[in-house]
Design an enzyme around this catalytic site. Sequence first.
Site, PDB file in Angstrom:
ATOM      1  N   ASP A   1       0.952  -1.332   0.111  1.00 10.46           N
ATOM      2  CA  ASP A   1      -0.006   0.085   0.040  1.00 10.46           C
ATOM      3  C   ASP A   1       0.843   1.250  -0.123  1.00 10.46           C
ATOM      4  O   ASP A   1       1.672   1.441   0.940  1.00 10.46           O
ATOM      5  CB  ASP A   1      -0.877   0.090   1.311  1.00 10.46           C
ATOM      6  CG  ASP A   1      -1.851   1.257   1.133  1.00 10.46           C
ATOM      7  OD1 ASP A   1      -2.911   1.140   0.703  1.00 10.46           O
ATOM      8  OD2 ASP A   1      -1.500   2.241   1.989  1.00 10.46           O
TER       9      ASP A   1
ATOM     10  N   TYR B   1       3.089   9.838  -0.564  1.00 12.23           N
ATOM     11  CA  TYR B   1       4.282   9.259   0.125  1.00 12.23           C
ATOM     12  C   TYR B   1       5.548   9.505  -0.484  1.00 12.23           C
ATOM     13  O   TYR B   1       6.484   9.164   0.101  1.00 12.23           O
ATOM     14  CB  TYR B   1       4.013   7.848   0.518  1.00 12.23           C
ATOM     15  CG  TYR B   1       2.639   7.415   1.036  1.00 12.23           C
ATOM     16  CD1 TYR B   1       1.873   8.578   1.683  1.00 12.23           C
ATOM     17  CD2 TYR B   1       2.363   5.989   1.131  1.00 12.23           C
ATOM     18  CE1 TYR B   1       0.699   7.967   2.357  1.00 12.23           C
ATOM     19  CE2 TYR B   1       1.084   5.733   1.943  1.00 12.23           C
ATOM     20  CZ  TYR B   1       0.417   6.610   2.365  1.00 12.23           C
ATOM     21  OH  TYR B   1      -0.808   6.362   3.012  1.00 12.23           O
TER      22      TYR B   1
ATOM     23  N   LYS C   1      -2.546   5.671  -4.198  1.00 12.84           N
ATOM     24  CA  LYS C   1      -3.886   6.706  -4.180  1.00 12.84           C
ATOM     25  C   LYS C   1      -3.392   7.917  -4.702  1.00 12.84           C
ATOM     26  O   LYS C   1      -2.342   8.353  -4.739  1.00 12.84           O
ATOM     27  CB  LYS C   1      -3.841   6.748  -2.668  1.00 12.84           C
ATOM     28  CG  LYS C   1      -3.944   5.530  -1.772  1.00 12.84           C
ATOM     29  CD  LYS C   1      -3.951   5.898  -0.310  1.00 12.84           C
ATOM     30  CE  LYS C   1      -3.468   4.733   0.771  1.00 12.84           C
ATOM     31  NZ  LYS C   1      -2.029   4.817   0.749  1.00 12.84           N
TER      32      LYS C   1
HETATM   33  P1  NAD Z   1       0.516   1.843  12.018  1.00  5.92           P
HETATM   34  O1  NAD Z   1      -0.631   1.708  13.079  1.00  5.92           O
HETATM   35  O2  NAD Z   1       0.654   0.834  11.139  1.00  5.92           O
HETATM   36  O3  NAD Z   1       1.615   1.982  12.841  1.00  5.92           O
HETATM   37  C1  NAD Z   1       2.988   2.362  12.256  1.00  5.92           C
HETATM   38  C2  NAD Z   1       4.061   2.090  13.462  1.00  5.92           C
HETATM   39  O4  NAD Z   1       3.776   1.341  14.457  1.00  5.92           O
HETATM   40  C3  NAD Z   1       5.489   2.081  12.743  1.00  5.92           C
HETATM   41  O5  NAD Z   1       6.009   3.245  12.271  1.00  5.92           O
HETATM   42  C4  NAD Z   1       6.268   1.384  14.193  1.00  5.92           C
HETATM   43  O6  NAD Z   1       6.751   2.563  14.942  1.00  5.92           O
HETATM   44  C5  NAD Z   1       4.979   0.785  15.051  1.00  5.92           C
HETATM   45  N1  NAD Z   1       5.031  -0.660  14.622  1.00  5.92           N
HETATM   46  C6  NAD Z   1       4.894  -1.446  13.720  1.00  5.92           C
HETATM   47  N2  NAD Z   1       5.209  -2.663  13.857  1.00  5.92           N
HETATM   48  C7  NAD Z   1       5.382  -2.712  15.313  1.00  5.92           C
HETATM   49  C8  NAD Z   1       5.382  -4.102  15.913  1.00  5.92           C
HETATM   50  N3  NAD Z   1       5.293  -5.282  15.399  1.00  5.92           N
HETATM   51  N4  NAD Z   1       5.544  -3.843  17.284  1.00  5.92           N
HETATM   52  C9  NAD Z   1       5.618  -2.439  17.849  1.00  5.92           C
HETATM   53  N5  NAD Z   1       5.505  -1.441  17.143  1.00  5.92           N
HETATM   54  C10 NAD Z   1       5.316  -1.541  15.555  1.00  5.92           C
HETATM   55  O7  NAD Z   1       0.287   3.368  11.023  1.00  5.92           O
HETATM   56  P2  NAD Z   1       0.425   3.795   9.839  1.00  5.92           P
HETATM   57  O8  NAD Z   1       1.778   3.536   9.150  1.00  5.92           O
HETATM   58  O9  NAD Z   1      -0.248   5.242   9.793  1.00  5.92           O
HETATM   59  O10 NAD Z   1      -0.633   2.894   8.978  1.00  5.92           O
HETATM   60  C11 NAD Z   1      -0.367   1.747   8.293  1.00  5.92           C
HETATM   61  C12 NAD Z   1      -0.473   2.274   6.704  1.00  5.92           C
HETATM   62  O11 NAD Z   1      -1.839   2.930   6.488  1.00  5.92           O
HETATM   63  C13 NAD Z   1       0.392   3.234   6.274  1.00  5.92           C
HETATM   64  O12 NAD Z   1       1.663   2.871   6.079  1.00  5.92           O
HETATM   65  C14 NAD Z   1      -0.283   3.463   5.025  1.00  5.92           C
HETATM   66  O13 NAD Z   1      -0.008   2.464   3.770  1.00  5.92           O
HETATM   67  C15 NAD Z   1      -1.615   3.397   5.310  1.00  5.92           C
HETATM   68  N6  NAD Z   1      -2.109   4.756   5.763  1.00  5.92           N
HETATM   69  C16 NAD Z   1      -3.111   5.543   4.969  1.00  5.92           C
HETATM   70  C17 NAD Z   1      -3.573   6.565   5.297  1.00  5.92           C
HETATM   71  C18 NAD Z   1      -4.679   7.320   4.461  1.00  5.92           C
HETATM   72  O14 NAD Z   1      -5.163   8.597   4.704  1.00  5.92           O
HETATM   73  N7  NAD Z   1      -5.172   6.608   3.538  1.00  5.92           N
HETATM   74  C19 NAD Z   1      -3.013   7.294   6.469  1.00  5.92           C
HETATM   75  C20 NAD Z   1      -2.220   6.638   7.242  1.00  5.92           C
HETATM   76  C21 NAD Z   1      -1.803   5.463   6.924  1.00  5.92           C
END
Ligand code: NAD
Length: 278
Positions: A47, A52, A77
Site C-alpha cells: 500500500d 508518500y 492513491k
Molecule cells: P501503523 O498503525 O501501522 O503504525 C506504524 C508504526 O507502528 C511503525 O512506524 C512502528 O513505529 C510501529 N510498529 C509497527 N510494527 C510494530 C510492532 N510489531 N511492534 C511495535 N511497534 C510496531 O500506522 P500507519 O503507518 O499510519 O498505517 C499503516 C499504513 O496505512 C500506512 O503505512 C499507509 O500505507 C496507510 N495509511 C493510509 C492513510 C490514508 O489516509 N489513507 C493514512 C495513514 C496511513
Amino acid sequence: MTNPVPSLTLNNGIPIPQLGFGVFLVPPDETATAVTTALEAGYRLIDTAQGYRNEKGVGDALAQTDVPRDEIFITTKLVNGQHGHDEALAAFDDSLERLGIEVLDLFLIHWPLPMFDLYVETWRALEQLLADGRVRSIGVSNFEIEHLERLANETDITPALNQVELHPEFPQEELRAYHESHGILTESWGPLGQSRGLLDDARIVEMAEKKRRTPAQVVLRWHIQVGNVVIPKSVTPHRIRENIDIFDFELDETDMETFTELNVGRRLGPHPNEFDLV
Ligand code: NAD
C-alpha cells in the site's frame, strides 16, 4: 515461513490479501529495501500513495523480486492536489511509470476534500481507468457515509474498498456496517494506533503475554477477525516478519470483548470533512 495470508473478495470478484504492507512515512531511499523484506516475509499486498513520494522505491522492489507480478497486489492513491477528471488521469499515468507496471491492482482517491467538491468528477475518472483496463479495481480512502452516498447517487460503480483510520480505540462501527450492507470492504489504516500508546495498554499487553504473542500481533489479529483488510507499516525487519505471523492463533470471545472495551472513539488523524491539505 509463516502461515499464508487469507484473501477477501472485492465486489468485482477480485481477491485481495487480508493483510498487506503499508509504506506511509517510509523514506524514499529505504522503501525498496523495506518492500523487499516484506515480499520475502510473505506479504503480497503493498500500500503506497502518490503523496508518500516512495512509489519509485516500490517499483524498484517489484523490478528486483522473483515473486511474479500477478501474485502481488499493488495499491496507490491519488494525491490531493490532482482532484478533477483530467488531473486524476494524468496523475495515474505518472504513478504507473514510477511503479514500473502496466496495470495497477487498486487505485484510491486518498481524501474526499468535500470543500473543493470535486470527488464525484474525480471518481468518474477512476471509472474510466477501470473501463480502459488500466486498473483492476477502484476505491476510496477517508470517505464518510455522506461521501459514499453521493457516489452511489451520482455515479455508476460502487467503490471496491474504503481505506479509513481504524484501530481498537476507533473501530468505525457505523461506517463498517454501511460498508457491509453496500458490498464495500473496509481497510484499516493506522491499525496499530501509529505507535501512540495503544500497544502499551495493559489489557493488550496482558492478552499478548497470555498467548505468548506481541501486542502488535494480537491487535492485528483483532483486525483480521473483525473482517478488515489491514496494512501495518514497519521498516524494522523483525517487526515486518512479526506483523504477518498472525495466522496460527485466534482470539476468543473474551479477548474480543476486551477489545470492545478499548473503544474510546479516539481519532488520531484529521476528520475527513476538515482535511484540506493539497
Ligand atoms: P501503523 O498503525 O501501522 O503504525 C506504524 C508504526 O507502528 C511503525 O512506524 C512502528 O513505529 C510501529 N510498529 C509497527 N510494527 C510494530 C510492532 N510489531 N511492534 C511495535 N511497534 C510496531 O500506522 P500507519 O503507518 O499510519 O498505517 C499503516 C499504513 O496505512 C500506512 O503505512 C499507509 O500505507 C496507510 N495509511 C493510509 C492513510 C490514508 O489516509 N489513507 C493514512 C495513514 C496511513
